[in-house]
Design a protein around this motif. Structure first.
Motif, PDB file in Angstrom:
ATOM      1  N   ASP A  88      -0.507  54.407  39.830  1.00  0.00           N
ATOM      2  CA  ASP A  88       0.312  55.841  39.368  1.00  0.00           C
ATOM      3  C   ASP A  88       1.588  55.736  39.242  1.00  0.00           C
ATOM      4  O   ASP A  88       2.345  55.827  38.123  1.00  0.00           O
ATOM      5  N   ASP A  90      -0.061  62.040  34.013  1.00  0.00           N
ATOM      6  CA  ASP A  90       1.007  62.010  35.324  1.00  0.00           C
ATOM      7  C   ASP A  90       0.631  63.172  36.250  1.00  0.00           C
ATOM      8  O   ASP A  90       0.158  62.734  37.450  1.00  0.00           O
ATOM      9  N   THR A  93      -4.973  57.378  34.763  1.00  0.00           N
ATOM     10  CA  THR A  93      -3.806  56.528  34.948  1.00  0.00           C
ATOM     11  C   THR A  93      -3.967  55.251  34.077  1.00  0.00           C
ATOM     12  O   THR A  93      -2.886  54.667  33.692  1.00  0.00           O
TER      13      THR A  93
END
Length: 188
Positions: free
Chosen positions: A67, A46, A10
């Motif tokens: 995130d 992601d 992330t």
């Protein structure tokens, strides 16, 4: 704070944003294509960071916060760069729809979290399909150049139209799910 591998992915996505931005603007051969590759790698992280965090039981409140922020920043900044490249009215509408929806749904989720109702607007399948079209569109438009005779930018532009339509649809789905709480909270 300990940084585990999913959180590092992330953080890497956040670090990729200025690199994608720089590659978009430098006048180097194939810089746009490298921006596309970096954007695609960030898009893959992601999915991967959340999957690994759940699988390895390494979720954290900070990761859960960062995130979606990383995703929205990557998408919004890339869309603004593409809009600067093609500042026409249609492109502006597509970008405004996508960024406007992200802001609206983020605010809705925050408000629902305050009410203890965050799961009311959990990610839907429409939202996931929208994200797929959106990331594909941005990547292809970043690439810009034809590839193997295919008009890559134009295919990306078409995908952006589909993503915008799905964006509106998914926003309606989320707002419909939250409507009872919204209606209940309106002044009488």
């Amino acid at each position: 704070m300990r940084i585990n591998f999913p959180l590092a992915l992330t953080l890497g996505r956040v670090a990729a944003i200025p690199l994608v931005l720089a590659l978009f603007y430098v006048d180097w051969p194939h810089a746009r294509q490298w921006a596309c590759v970096l954007f695609a790698l960030a898009g893959i992280t992601d999915w991967l960071d959340g999957y690994l965090a759940r699988k390895w039981n390494q979720t954290s409140k900070f990761g859960a916060f960062l995130d979606p922020v990383a995703d929205k920043l990557l998408v919004a900044i890339s869309l603004v760069m593409l809009l600067r490249d093609e500042p026409g009215g249609v492109m502006a509408i597509l970008v405004a729809v996508i960024i406007g929806r992200e802001i609206t749904i983020s605010a809705l989720r925050e408000w629902l979290a305050e009410l203890g109702q965050r799961t009311t607007v959990a990610v839907s399948m429409v939202g996931k399909v929208k994200t797929g079209f959106q990331m594909t569109a941005i990547g292809l438009m970043l690439w810009q150049q034809p590839f193997l005779g295919l008009p890559i930018y134009e295919i990306g532009y078409l995908c952006l139209f589909v993503a915008s339509a799905l964006t509106i649809w998914s926003m309606v789905v989320y707002l419909r799910a939250a409507w009872p709480l919204l209606r209940e909270s309106m002044p009488q």
